[in-house]
Design a protein around this motif. Sequence first.
Motif, mmCIF file in Angstrom:
data_model
loop_
_atom_site.group_PDB
_atom_site.id
_atom_site.type_symbol
_atom_site.label_atom_id
_atom_site.label_comp_id
_atom_site.label_asym_id
_atom_site.label_seq_id
_atom_site.Cartn_x
_atom_site.Cartn_y
_atom_site.Cartn_z
ATOM 1 N N THR A 142 -7.237 -11.858 16.552
ATOM 2 C CA THR A 142 -6.206 -12.281 17.502
ATOM 3 C C THR A 142 -5.356 -11.074 17.886
ATOM 4 N N PRO A 143 -5.308 -10.701 19.166
ATOM 5 C CA PRO A 143 -4.673 -9.438 19.551
ATOM 6 C C PRO A 143 -3.163 -9.384 19.362
ATOM 7 N N VAL A 144 -2.472 -10.550 19.344
ATOM 8 C CA VAL A 144 -1.007 -10.544 19.302
ATOM 9 C C VAL A 144 -0.472 -10.792 17.883
ATOM 10 N N ARG A 145 -1.343 -10.738 16.875
ATOM 11 C CA ARG A 145 -0.898 -10.958 15.503
ATOM 12 C C ARG A 145 -1.397 -9.833 14.623
ATOM 13 N N THR A 146 -0.593 -9.471 13.643
ATOM 14 C CA THR A 146 -0.992 -8.417 12.727
ATOM 15 C C THR A 146 -2.144 -8.893 11.845
ATOM 16 N N VAL A 147 -2.813 -7.944 11.230
ATOM 17 C CA VAL A 147 -3.917 -8.288 10.325
ATOM 18 C C VAL A 147 -3.391 -9.128 9.165
ATOM 19 N N ARG A 148 -2.227 -8.746 8.627
ATOM 20 C CA ARG A 148 -1.657 -9.493 7.503
ATOM 21 C C ARG A 148 -1.400 -10.957 7.889
ATOM 22 N N SER A 149 -0.806 -11.158 9.049
ATOM 23 C CA SER A 149 -0.469 -12.532 9.442
ATOM 24 C C SER A 149 -1.735 -13.357 9.667
ATOM 25 N N GLN A 150 -2.791 -12.736 10.158
ATOM 26 C CA GLN A 150 -4.033 -13.473 10.358
ATOM 27 C C GLN A 150 -4.685 -13.829 9.024
ATOM 28 N N LEU A 151 -4.622 -12.932 8.068
ATOM 29 C CA LEU A 151 -5.156 -13.237 6.741
ATOM 30 C C LEU A 151 -4.354 -14.353 6.075
ATOM 31 N N GLU A 152 -3.036 -14.263 6.143
ATOM 32 C CA GLU A 152 -2.190 -15.285 5.517
ATOM 33 C C GLU A 152 -2.365 -16.638 6.198
ATOM 34 N N GLU A 153 -2.512 -16.633 7.510
ATOM 35 C CA GLU A 153 -2.708 -17.886 8.227
ATOM 36 C C GLU A 153 -4.037 -18.537 7.840
ATOM 37 N N THR A 154 -5.058 -17.715 7.629
ATOM 38 C CA THR A 154 -6.346 -18.256 7.198
ATOM 39 C C THR A 154 -6.224 -18.931 5.844
ATOM 40 N N VAL A 155 -5.489 -18.308 4.930
ATOM 41 C CA VAL A 155 -5.262 -18.907 3.613
ATOM 42 C C VAL A 155 -4.496 -20.221 3.759
ATOM 43 N N ALA A 174 -7.972 -7.787 1.615
ATOM 44 C CA ALA A 174 -8.014 -6.480 2.265
ATOM 45 C C ALA A 174 -8.609 -5.428 1.329
ATOM 46 N N GLU A 175 -8.224 -5.479 0.077
ATOM 47 C CA GLU A 175 -8.764 -4.518 -0.893
ATOM 48 C C GLU A 175 -10.267 -4.707 -1.078
ATOM 49 N N ARG A 176 -10.714 -5.968 -1.117
ATOM 50 C CA ARG A 176 -12.147 -6.229 -1.269
ATOM 51 C C ARG A 176 -12.932 -5.642 -0.102
ATOM 52 N N ALA A 177 -12.350 -5.684 1.087
ATOM 53 C CA ALA A 177 -13.032 -5.186 2.285
ATOM 54 C C ALA A 177 -12.739 -3.711 2.552
ATOM 55 N N ALA A 178 -12.090 -3.040 1.620
ATOM 56 C CA ALA A 178 -11.733 -1.624 1.761
ATOM 57 C C ALA A 178 -10.839 -1.395 2.972
ATOM 58 N N PHE A 179 -9.991 -2.394 3.277
ATOM 59 C CA PHE A 179 -9.034 -2.251 4.365
ATOM 60 C C PHE A 179 -7.735 -1.719 3.786
ATOM 61 N N PRO A 180 -7.206 -0.591 4.289
ATOM 62 C CA PRO A 180 -6.017 0.026 3.698
ATOM 63 C C PRO A 180 -4.787 -0.877 3.769
ATOM 64 N N ALA A 181 -4.084 -1.024 2.662
ATOM 65 C CA ALA A 181 -2.892 -1.866 2.623
ATOM 66 C C ALA A 181 -1.839 -1.390 3.625
ATOM 67 N N GLY A 182 -1.802 -0.098 3.891
ATOM 68 C CA GLY A 182 -0.825 0.457 4.822
ATOM 69 C C GLY A 182 -1.058 0.074 6.271
ATOM 70 N N HIS A 183 -2.222 -0.525 6.562
ATOM 71 C CA HIS A 183 -2.541 -0.937 7.926
ATOM 72 C C HIS A 183 -2.436 -2.447 8.121
ATOM 73 N N LEU A 184 -2.036 -3.170 7.094
ATOM 74 C CA LEU A 184 -2.003 -4.628 7.190
ATOM 75 C C LEU A 184 -1.019 -5.133 8.246
ATOM 76 N N ASP A 185 0.036 -4.394 8.497
ATOM 77 C CA ASP A 185 1.030 -4.836 9.470
ATOM 78 C C ASP A 185 0.794 -4.256 10.863
ATOM 79 N N ARG A 186 -0.405 -3.776 11.089
ATOM 80 C CA ARG A 186 -0.773 -3.293 12.413
ATOM 81 C C ARG A 186 -1.499 -4.379 13.205
ATOM 82 N N TYR A 187 -1.471 -4.206 14.529
ATOM 83 C CA TYR A 187 -2.166 -5.127 15.419
ATOM 84 C C TYR A 187 -3.590 -4.612 15.677
ATOM 85 N N PRO A 188 -4.501 -5.510 16.075
ATOM 86 C CA PRO A 188 -5.891 -5.089 16.272
ATOM 87 C C PRO A 188 -6.069 -3.895 17.203
#
Length: 355
Positions: A142-155, A174-188
């Motif tokens: 979703t382009p208007v939501r951060t990665v973190r918010s999309q993960l939390e919404e899925t949960v 995010a850690e399982r997928a090797a996605f950096p924690a520092g990028h969780l609050d970024r948009y797609p």
Amino acid sequence: MNERIAHALDAVTAERATTALLSVRDLSVRFRLRGGRGVAAVSDASFDLAPGECLALVGESGCGKSVLASALLGLLPANAEARGTAWLAASATAGDAGDSAVLRAGGRPGLDLLAADERTLARTVRGRLVGLVPQSPAAHLTPVRTVRSQLEETVRELTDTPRRERRAAAEAAAERAAFPAGHLDRYPHELSGGLAQRAATALALIGDAPLLLADEPTTGLDRELVDRTADELRRHTDTGKALLLITHDLAAARRVADRVAVMYAGRIVETAPAARFFDGSGPRHPYARGLLDALPEREFTPIPGLPPELSNLPEGCAFAPRCPRATAACAVRPDMRAQVACHHPHGEPGDADRA
């Protein structure tokens, strides 16, 4: 291959179907084009996938692998027609709170994914029973939501989890997928292609669905991240989940798969145990053997010629024009016998090339 071995393999296939989480039979997808023409993108695909098993679907680009995955999730465009069955067993739906149509479709426990309506697919199947790592993650996020918010919404959608726990679950995925924690609050749009791919993988893993479809999950990743992603998918499978890995990366397939299915011009032409395919006597279909021989660490010999147009497939074996073993018999389309669709497979009695 003698009749005894062929019958034994057919018996193994029948037994596998009784324990399968997903059982696909005669799945075909045809696209209607202007002027009445049609494209047979997938033709009569059949396979079984058990809990705790990874099946790698491999083949050249354009052979129909991703179309097959889209058909399983009801994501085909309006001009596509799908037929066949794709039965998701009751063991996958048993813990679901959806309506009884999912738990017992047509009087049979389970669900035919190809016959399910959009409401069932959207509310019960996608993300809950079947997770997806898409081939184009940028379009999936979703382009208007951060990665973190999309993960939390899925949960939140899947479980009644407190907010603090949702945050922890998002970071763990995010850690399982090797996605950096520092990028969780970024948009797609702030992510590179590789980071978007890892974000989509995290979204698929967080749902913990019984069946995971991973469509080219290592696209845009360097070799170290490819291996890490493959290892995580293997760990996910080892918890009892089923994984259909769609990939052209044979190294990743070798790392994670239990079995391999080879697709050519819309058809599955061979299925084989991964150990035999990669490290044993090798593939039996000439096209599958050619895929391995084209690898840099092997003979580095490309397959001559080009695949046929899916809108103009030959009557007989589609690989015959490129095949060094082709004879007049190949003018007739071969049946899928003993897990290989070929009139002259490697490993036949008297075959000088057999291992």
